[in-house]
Design a protein around this motif. Structure first.
Motif, PDB file in Angstrom:
ATOM      1  N   VAL A 109       2.284   1.734  -3.458  1.00  0.00           N
ATOM      2  CA  VAL A 109       1.326   2.292  -4.227  1.00  0.00           C
ATOM      3  C   VAL A 109       1.071   3.753  -4.165  1.00  0.00           C
ATOM      4  O   VAL A 109       0.870   4.500  -5.112  1.00  0.00           O
ATOM      5  N   LEU A 110       0.756   4.276  -2.986  1.00  0.00           N
ATOM      6  CA  LEU A 110       0.492   5.650  -2.390  1.00  0.00           C
ATOM      7  C   LEU A 110       1.626   6.439  -3.006  1.00  0.00           C
ATOM      8  O   LEU A 110       1.400   7.608  -3.478  1.00  0.00           O
ATOM      9  N   VAL A 145      -6.718   2.703  -1.898  1.00  0.00           N
ATOM     10  CA  VAL A 145      -6.075   2.131  -3.355  1.00  0.00           C
ATOM     11  C   VAL A 145      -6.003   0.678  -3.350  1.00  0.00           C
ATOM     12  O   VAL A 145      -5.942  -0.093  -2.381  1.00  0.00           O
ATOM     13  N   ILE A 177      -4.780  -2.784  -4.531  1.00  0.00           N
ATOM     14  CA  ILE A 177      -3.403  -3.498  -4.698  1.00  0.00           C
ATOM     15  C   ILE A 177      -3.723  -4.501  -5.809  1.00  0.00           C
ATOM     16  O   ILE A 177      -4.415  -5.304  -5.744  1.00  0.00           O
ATOM     17  N   ARG A 233       1.731   6.672  -6.919  1.00  0.00           N
ATOM     18  CA  ARG A 233       0.728   7.463  -7.271  1.00  0.00           C
ATOM     19  C   ARG A 233       0.797   8.886  -7.286  1.00  0.00           C
ATOM     20  O   ARG A 233       0.571   9.812  -7.789  1.00  0.00           O
ATOM     21  N   THR A 243       0.871  -1.218  -0.050  1.00  0.00           N
ATOM     22  CA  THR A 243       0.051   0.046   0.004  1.00  0.00           C
ATOM     23  C   THR A 243       0.871   1.292  -0.125  1.00  0.00           C
ATOM     24  O   THR A 243       0.709   2.055  -0.843  1.00  0.00           O
TER      25      THR A 243
END
Lengths: 138, 107
Positions: free
Chosen positions: A8-9, B105, B107, A12, A5
């Motif tokens: 990804v954060l 988000v 995954i 992004r 996570t």
């Protein structure tokens, strides 16, 4: 820490930042509004990444999920730290005060009609994003 | 320093702007919202106004400045009239449009 996570954060956030930079020097107010919105998302996700990295959680719904004031106050780790507390310890009150003032949730639409204001707000946000990236997302 | 004294100190810090109104809200132990309404802001960008208010407070009340994070709102008297109409409308639109936009988000 949920590494996936966080990754990804962080990715992004950088993606939104790069998208924002595309229209950064545009003379078109509508394009500039898009640039500002993308810079806001970059900042929002970078804050969420910093919180996630330190074992914290954040609001992920509606207005609260986009509220930068709320995100910088969100406690994480052992419950005594927040992005704001870290920033204060590093003497960054001015940076945070000015940037968050630029995006007050209650009056941002009035602010964002004027070209010089848009440019100034984007620059304030950019500076804050880069500070978070350099200091909290290593 | 109690809450009343603190608010008075912050309010008087901006006297040089001859404000029509200064509102100080302690949102919690860390954040203070300051709204200044003054004709002095005419012709200034909002960002310049925030920087100006920030600098005034930093110079005049360094102890209070370092203790909190300040969120400034700076308007001319004409703008504050428009704000009370436009803002409530925009908040409703914002709530509706962004209801699910801050989901985690995937995954």
């Amino acid at each position: 820490m949920n590494q996936s996570t966080y990754d990804v954060l962080k990715i992004r956030a950088e993606s939104y930042f790069k998208t924002s930079e595309v229209a950064l020097n545009s003379n078109d107010v509508e394009l500039l509004q898009n640039s500002l919105e993308n810079m806001h998302f970059a900042l929002e996700l970078s804050m969420k990444a910093a919180i996630t990295k330190n074992g914290g959680t954040y609001a992920d719904y509606g207005r609260q999920g986009h509220n930068l004031e709320r995100l910088i106050l969100q406690k994480f780790g052992d419950g005594i730290l927040s992005i704001l507390i870290v920033a204060k310890r590093m003497g960054q009150q001015s940076l945070f005060s000015i940037s968050l003032s630029s995006w007050s949730m209650d009056c941002r639409y009035l602010h964002m009609k004027d070209y010089p204001d848009m440019k100034a707000a984007i620059n304030d946000y950019k500076e804050l994003y880069q500070w978070i990236k350099s200091n909290l997302l290593k | 320093m109690d809450k009343k004294q603190f608010i008075e100190i912050i309010t008087t810090s901006f006297n040089l702007l001859t404000p029509q109104k200064v509102s100080v809200f302690l949102k919690n132990d860390e954040i203070v919202n300051v709204r200044v309404v003054s004709k002095s802001f005419s012709g200034m960008t909002f960002s310049a106004r925030f920087k100006y208010l920030n600098q005034i407070l930093k110079d005049n009340q360094p102890e209070a400045f370092s203790k909190y994070l300040y969120i400034f709102e700076a308007f001319t008297p004409d703008e504050i009239i428009k704000l009370s109409i436009d803002d409530s409308k925009n908040i409703e639109i914002s709530e509706d449009n962004f209801k699910h936009s801050a989901k985690p988000v995937e995954i």
